[in-house]
Design a protein around this motif. Structure first.
Motif, PDB file in Angstrom:
ATOM      1  N   SER A 176       0.835  -1.201   0.000  1.00 43.40           N
ATOM      2  CA  SER A 176       0.000   0.000   0.000  1.00 43.40           C
ATOM      3  C   SER A 176       0.866   1.246   0.000  1.00 43.40           C
ATOM      4  O   SER A 176       2.095   1.166  -0.098  1.00 43.40           O
ATOM      5  N   ASN A 177       0.201   2.396   0.141  1.00 39.74           N
ATOM      6  CA  ASN A 177       0.921   3.665   0.261  1.00 39.74           C
ATOM      7  C   ASN A 177       1.092   4.078   1.718  1.00 39.74           C
ATOM      8  O   ASN A 177       1.477   5.199   2.012  1.00 39.74           O
ATOM      9  N   PRO A 179       2.775   3.148   5.640  1.00 42.14           N
ATOM     10  CA  PRO A 179       2.551   4.448   6.252  1.00 42.14           C
ATOM     11  C   PRO A 179       3.382   5.574   5.653  1.00 42.14           C
ATOM     12  O   PRO A 179       3.203   6.725   5.995  1.00 42.14           O
ATOM     13  N   CYS A 180       4.333   5.227   4.749  1.00 38.75           N
ATOM     14  CA  CYS A 180       5.274   6.261   4.325  1.00 38.75           C
ATOM     15  C   CYS A 180       5.837   5.939   2.949  1.00 38.75           C
ATOM     16  O   CYS A 180       5.657   4.841   2.421  1.00 38.75           O
ATOM     17  N   ASP A 181       6.567   6.900   2.392  1.00 44.19           N
ATOM     18  CA  ASP A 181       7.131   6.752   1.045  1.00 44.19           C
ATOM     19  C   ASP A 181       8.208   5.672   0.974  1.00 44.19           C
ATOM     20  O   ASP A 181       8.320   4.967  -0.027  1.00 44.19           O
ATOM     21  N   SER A 182       9.027   5.571   2.023  1.00 44.40           N
ATOM     22  CA  SER A 182      10.105   4.570   2.013  1.00 44.40           C
ATOM     23  C   SER A 182       9.529   3.180   1.844  1.00 44.40           C
ATOM     24  O   SER A 182       9.952   2.406   0.987  1.00 44.40           O
ATOM     25  N   MET A 184       6.496   2.301   0.936  1.00 45.08           N
ATOM     26  CA  MET A 184       5.741   2.190  -0.317  1.00 45.08           C
ATOM     27  C   MET A 184       6.673   1.963  -1.497  1.00 45.08           C
ATOM     28  O   MET A 184       6.477   1.047  -2.295  1.00 45.08           O
ATOM     29  N   THR A 381       0.580   8.902  10.977  1.00 42.74           N
ATOM     30  CA  THR A 381       1.487   9.558  10.036  1.00 42.74           C
ATOM     31  C   THR A 381       0.779  10.048   8.779  1.00 42.74           C
ATOM     32  O   THR A 381       1.345  10.812   8.006  1.00 42.74           O
ATOM     33  N   ARG A 382      -0.450   9.599   8.579  1.00 42.81           N
ATOM     34  CA  ARG A 382      -1.177  10.089   7.414  1.00 42.81           C
ATOM     35  C   ARG A 382      -2.113  11.208   7.832  1.00 42.81           C
ATOM     36  O   ARG A 382      -2.556  11.272   8.972  1.00 42.81           O
TER      37      ARG A 382
ATOM     38  N   ASP B 104       5.869  12.494   1.520  1.00 40.09           N
ATOM     39  CA  ASP B 104       5.969  12.793   2.950  1.00 40.09           C
ATOM     40  C   ASP B 104       6.504  14.192   3.189  1.00 40.09           C
ATOM     41  O   ASP B 104       6.061  14.896   4.092  1.00 40.09           O
ATOM     42  N   ARG B 108       4.461  17.367   5.017  1.00 39.86           N
ATOM     43  CA  ARG B 108       4.928  17.989   6.249  1.00 39.86           C
ATOM     44  C   ARG B 108       5.327  19.452   6.028  1.00 39.86           C
ATOM     45  O   ARG B 108       5.288  20.241   6.975  1.00 39.86           O
ATOM     46  N   TYR B 129      -3.431   7.681  -5.658  1.00 30.91           N
ATOM     47  CA  TYR B 129      -2.216   7.056  -6.169  1.00 30.91           C
ATOM     48  C   TYR B 129      -2.492   6.216  -7.407  1.00 30.91           C
ATOM     49  O   TYR B 129      -1.580   5.593  -7.945  1.00 30.91           O
ATOM     50  N   PHE B 298       0.983   4.640  -8.282  1.00 31.34           N
ATOM     51  CA  PHE B 298       1.059   3.186  -8.269  1.00 31.34           C
ATOM     52  C   PHE B 298       1.029   2.588  -9.658  1.00 31.34           C
ATOM     53  O   PHE B 298       0.361   3.111 -10.562  1.00 31.34           O
ATOM     54  N   ASP B 329      12.658   9.674  -1.079  1.00 33.15           N
ATOM     55  CA  ASP B 329      12.482   8.214  -1.050  1.00 33.15           C
ATOM     56  C   ASP B 329      11.982   7.685  -2.381  1.00 33.15           C
ATOM     57  O   ASP B 329      12.450   6.649  -2.868  1.00 33.15           O
ATOM     58  N   CYS B 330      11.017   8.391  -2.962  1.00 33.24           N
ATOM     59  CA  CYS B 330      10.400   7.886  -4.199  1.00 33.24           C
ATOM     60  C   CYS B 330      11.424   7.783  -5.328  1.00 33.24           C
ATOM     61  O   CYS B 330      11.611   6.710  -5.916  1.00 33.24           O
ATOM     62  N   ILE B 333      14.656   5.412  -4.523  1.00 34.93           N
ATOM     63  CA  ILE B 333      14.507   3.976  -4.747  1.00 34.93           C
ATOM     64  C   ILE B 333      14.249   3.689  -6.225  1.00 34.93           C
ATOM     65  O   ILE B 333      14.902   2.835  -6.830  1.00 34.93           O
TER      66      ILE B 333
END
Lengths: 466, 377
Positions: A176-177, A179-182, A184, A381-382, B104, B108, B129, B298, B329-330, B333
């Motif tokens: 899923s997306n 809890p975070c980008d890492s 995901m 976190t979301r 993220d 923030r 997504y 996605f 991060d996106c 990776i």
């Protein structure tokens, strides 16, 4: 009388009993795996990914505890071992039914379809606790393969194990997306590595928005269609109802436990409370899951009945927010022994939901989807920062806490980005706050001793502890 | 390497004049400026009469001391630079901010900006997504809420006719940018990568009524010209958010001409027009979710990968440079996945990590030069 009831009479026998039991279970898993691999003419999968060191946890968390607590820890850990042995044996017999799922996705639906749910981060999650050098190795594998050093170390350990081919090969993958980008993003290389069909669940940014319920429900319906194609049969709603009702039993016991923990002194704490909650991640809605929670509740009730806290003299009550430093698995115990500090609530454990209404398929799905959309940590976190703070301040009051420990995992961009807001909000409310710098899975960044030193400095200078 | 000398148009001066004059004109016309941070914010809604859209950039923000105390040091330097820039300026520097829950860091940034400055107009769009019918419907609802917010706050009508006008202007802008971009396929294109970056940044900083005629005029001027400088090779530059022409210049100073790009303050922003669905919000939703997506979307990697390969072949590139912002991060990776897959496809690939503000130029040039040599250029 069960064997364990005899064992309880001899406290020194408790640890050897559970050690032996998990050893025997391990042998059973190896025998079943090797047998079926031999039948198929394949190389057997090795379940011994972290070299049996998980048994060290029994000792770590039982030491110095009363017999009832030791038994509860033993049951929780042993049942988790049983769960994995069960998974490995089922997988050995029927490898095409193994479904990998991301840790924040509750697996009730996978379970109800008689597929074999395997939480991808489960075994990687144990590595830093029992075999830190193994965790570091897997992190290095991921980084040497070109993945950035600054992504969260949890996906790095997981990715490292996947790249080394250590996890049992899946038939399909659910992520899923959250809890975070890492987390995901790490599923893209994982998907490429295992090369199986993937379903990604799209949870809206703010899952508390009223519109989000309908959107999530439709996403989960799509997930079900995906799984039905993999399973070759539709989801049996009666079976799902059984799973949900068992989950409700777990939830009732948890809610009762949490109510007891609001008392002073708290009758439960240590690692047992958060450990028991892993049952929701790996075996929710099963008899095993119910038993784990009920064992913990039994200990808490007995303590409360006798007016006894978990620690001889409870001096401080802490809320652990953020990411718990897995690299210091004895942290809760150390806090209790050193400062009489009981951790009365933990973010990663706070999975507060009403019971699933199983009176109709629609209500059951609606409530189950709510649980899937708002698991611990992801629900914080979301969405806007109010989601991160709201539960914390309410829990601080409800549990009569004395301080907050914020596990500030260095690679958690999401949570580190709100530390100033957290700090000022706590100051405004006169809440003592320790921001505990660490890396959740990599002890090379901050050692367990370094973590404890931060706590000591805080307790000396801010809390005025002896 | 000698700097590029254009035969006919000094793009740097062109862009500088356009921005100065354009901002001046916008002020005189009383246009409100709305900043946005992500290519999933529809410019169209922010380009209705009375408003114009400004894609936030501040590449000259080197220190981020104030922002660092809000966002962590592990948050991307783009978001920290943006927060620093906004907090440093007068409160009326920007009339509003629109975010997406794109990553993220952006999420923030939104939280911290609200906390630190509480701007009078500050909204965040929860972007799906995926690109299925429910996702598009969700996005339409988000856009409706944004539209309602703009109407209420600024007292401006945002009816379908205003939106259709804005769609037309934005589509025209996309068409013009795409036409200009096409010229880079030539063996000796009239503009460099640095030039294109300046043009794109100007395009997304000004009202379309100012930019579009200027672009049309520019295309006429550069048509039939070519760059004086000879380059060693042609490269495609892809990766994280990049708005600094100086970064592209550093690459081109090594002899690698950037003829194509794959990042969101580049072609990913202007490819694909909004369609002509009768409901403008639906048309906008369809375009934004169907456009070549960024790594946060996605199940889109295969499409994104195929597009890069297609562009690389169409533009005759000899190598690909993947730049990723540290702590992203996106892209961090996915950049590695791209690297492996592109190399398997036979493309020479260089991966560079960067911060938002340009730095480490010497090292960067050394690496690019070595890369070019490894390609035999």
């Amino acid at each position: 009388m069960a064997l364990i009831d005899y064992v309880k009479r001899f406290p020194r026998a408790i640890y050897p009993y559970y050690y032996t039991r998990s050893f025997v279970q391990g042998l059973r898993a190896m025998a079943v795996i090797h047998y079926h691999a031999w039948k198929r003419g394949e190389k057997p999968f090795d379940p011994n990914m972290i070299k049996n060191r998980e048994r060290d946890l029994f000792k770590l968390w039982m030491e110095g505890r009363p017999p009832d607590y030791q038994v509860a820890i033993g049951e929780a850990l042993a049942l988790s071992v049983d769960h994995y042995v069960d998974i490995f044996c089922r997988m050995a017999r029927d490898p095409d039914r193994l479904i990998w799922y991301e840790d924040v996705i509750p697996p009730e639906i996978i379970q109800a379809m008689d597929l074999i749910p395997f939480m991808v981060e489960g075994i990687p999650g144990m590595a830093p606790m029992v075999a830190p050098e193994e965790a570091h190795h897997f992190i290095d594998v991921a980084e040497n393969a070109g993945y950035p050093a600054d992504i969260c170390s949890m996906p790095k350990v997981t990715l490292g194990m996947v790249l080394e081919g250590l996890l049992p090969p899946p038939r399909a993958l659910i992520c899923s997306n959250s809890p975070c980008d890492s987390g995901m993003s790490s599923y893209l290389p994982i998907q490429q590595e295992v090369d199986v069909p993937v379903f990604r669940v799209d949870f809206p940014w703010d899952v508390y928005e009223p519109r989000a319920k309908e959107y999530c429900l439709k996403e989960i319906e799509r997930m079900i269609l995906f799984l039905e194609e993999i399973a070759g049969h539709p989801l049996d709603m009666d079976r799902l109802r059984d799973v949900c009702e068992m989950r409700n039993r777990m939830q009732k016991a948890t809610l009762e436990l949490w109510e007891l923990m609001k008392n002073k002194p708290s009758p439960m704490g240590g690692m047992l409370h958060p450990l028991s909650h892993t049952a929701y991640q790996v075996c929710p809605g099963t008899a095993m899951g119910v038993r784990i929670i009920e064992e913990v509740l039994k200990v808490a009730k007995a303590n409360h009945r006798e007016g006894r806290g978990l620690v001889p003299e409870e001096k401080y009550r802490a809320i652990m927010w953020g990411a718990f430093p897995v690299t210091a698995p004895d942290l809760y115990e150390w806090l209790e022994n050193e400062y009489g500090m009981v951790t009365v609530m933990v973010m990663l454990t706070y999975d507060h939901h009403p019971l699933i209404d199983t009176s109709s398929e629609a209500s059951m799905m609606r409530d189950l989807v709510e649980i899937m959309a708002k698991p611990p940590m992801a629900r914080h976190t979301r969405g806007p920062v109010e989601n991160f703070l709201g539960d914390l301040f309410r829990l601080y009051e409800d549990y009569q806490a004395d301080l907050v420990i914020m596990g500030a995992h260095q690679s958690c961009k999401n949570m580190r980005a709100v530390l100033r807001i957290l700090r000022e909000s706590c100051r405004h409310r006169d809440i003592p706050l320790l921001i505990l710098d660490h890396d959740v899975f990599d002890a090379r960044v901050v050692s367990p001793e370094g973590i404890k030193r931060q706590v000591s400095d805080f307790m000396d200078t801010v809390m005025g502890a002896d | 390497m000698t700097p590029v000398v254009r035969e006919s148009v000094d793009i740097a001066s062109w862009a500088e004049r356009l921005v100065a004059n354009g901002e001046d004109r916008a002020r005189k016309e009383g246009l409100r400026r709305i900043a946005y941070f992500c290519s999933y914010v529809p410019e169209e809604i922010l380009s209705i009469p009375g408003l114009y859209a400004y894609r936030m950039h501040a590449p000259n923000t080197i220190t981020t001391e104030t922002a660092d105390s809000y966002l962590g040091l592990f948050n991307c330097s783009y978001t920290r630079a943006m927060l620093e820039t906004i907090l440093e300026r007068e409160s009326d520097w920007m009339d509003g901010f629109v975010f997406t829950a794109g990553c993220d860091h952006l999420r923030r940034l939104y939280d911290n900006l609200l906390y630190a400055a509480n701007p009078p107009f500050c909204r965040i769009l929860g972007i799906p997504y995926k690109n299925h019918s429910d996702a598009r419907e969700w996005y339409v609802e988000e856009l409706s809420l944004l539209r309602d917010g703009l109407e209420e706050h600024f007292g401006l009508p945002v009816r379908d006719e205003e939106l259709r006008g804005a769609i037309e202007a934005c589509n025209e802008n996309r068409r013009l940018l795409s036409s200009l971009n096409e010229l880079r396929k030539r063996e000796n294109p009239p503009i460099s990568g640095e030039d294109m970056q300046r043009i794109v940044v100007a395009s997304f900083s000004l009202p379309k009524s100012v930019v579009n005629p200027a672009l049309a005029d520019l295309i006429e001027q550069v048509e039939g010209t070519g760059l004086d400088q000879k380059f060693r090779s042609r490269v495609l530059l892809m990766g994280s958010q990049l708005d600094d022409p100086a970064y592209v210049r550093v690459i081109e100073e090594t002899g690698a001409l950037v003829v194509a790009d794959g990042y969101c303050f580049g072609s990913l922003q202007y490819e694909q027009a909004v369609g002509s669905d009768s409901d403008p919000l639906t048309a906008i939703s369809q375009r934004y979710l169907a456009k070549i997506p960024c790594p946060r979307m996605f199940d889109a990697y295969p499409g994104r990968y195929d597009r890069i390969v297609e562009v690389a072949r169409e533009f005759g590139v000899q190598g690909i440079i993947i730049q990723t912002m540290k702590f992203c991060d996106c892209w961090g990776i996915e950049g590695n996945v791209f690297l492996n897959n592109l190399r398997e496809e036979g493309f020479p690939v260089l991966r560079l990590e960067r911060e938002y503000a340009l730095g480490g130029v010497g090292q960067m040039k050394t690496r690019i030069q070595a890369f070019l040599e490894s390609m035999g250029c």
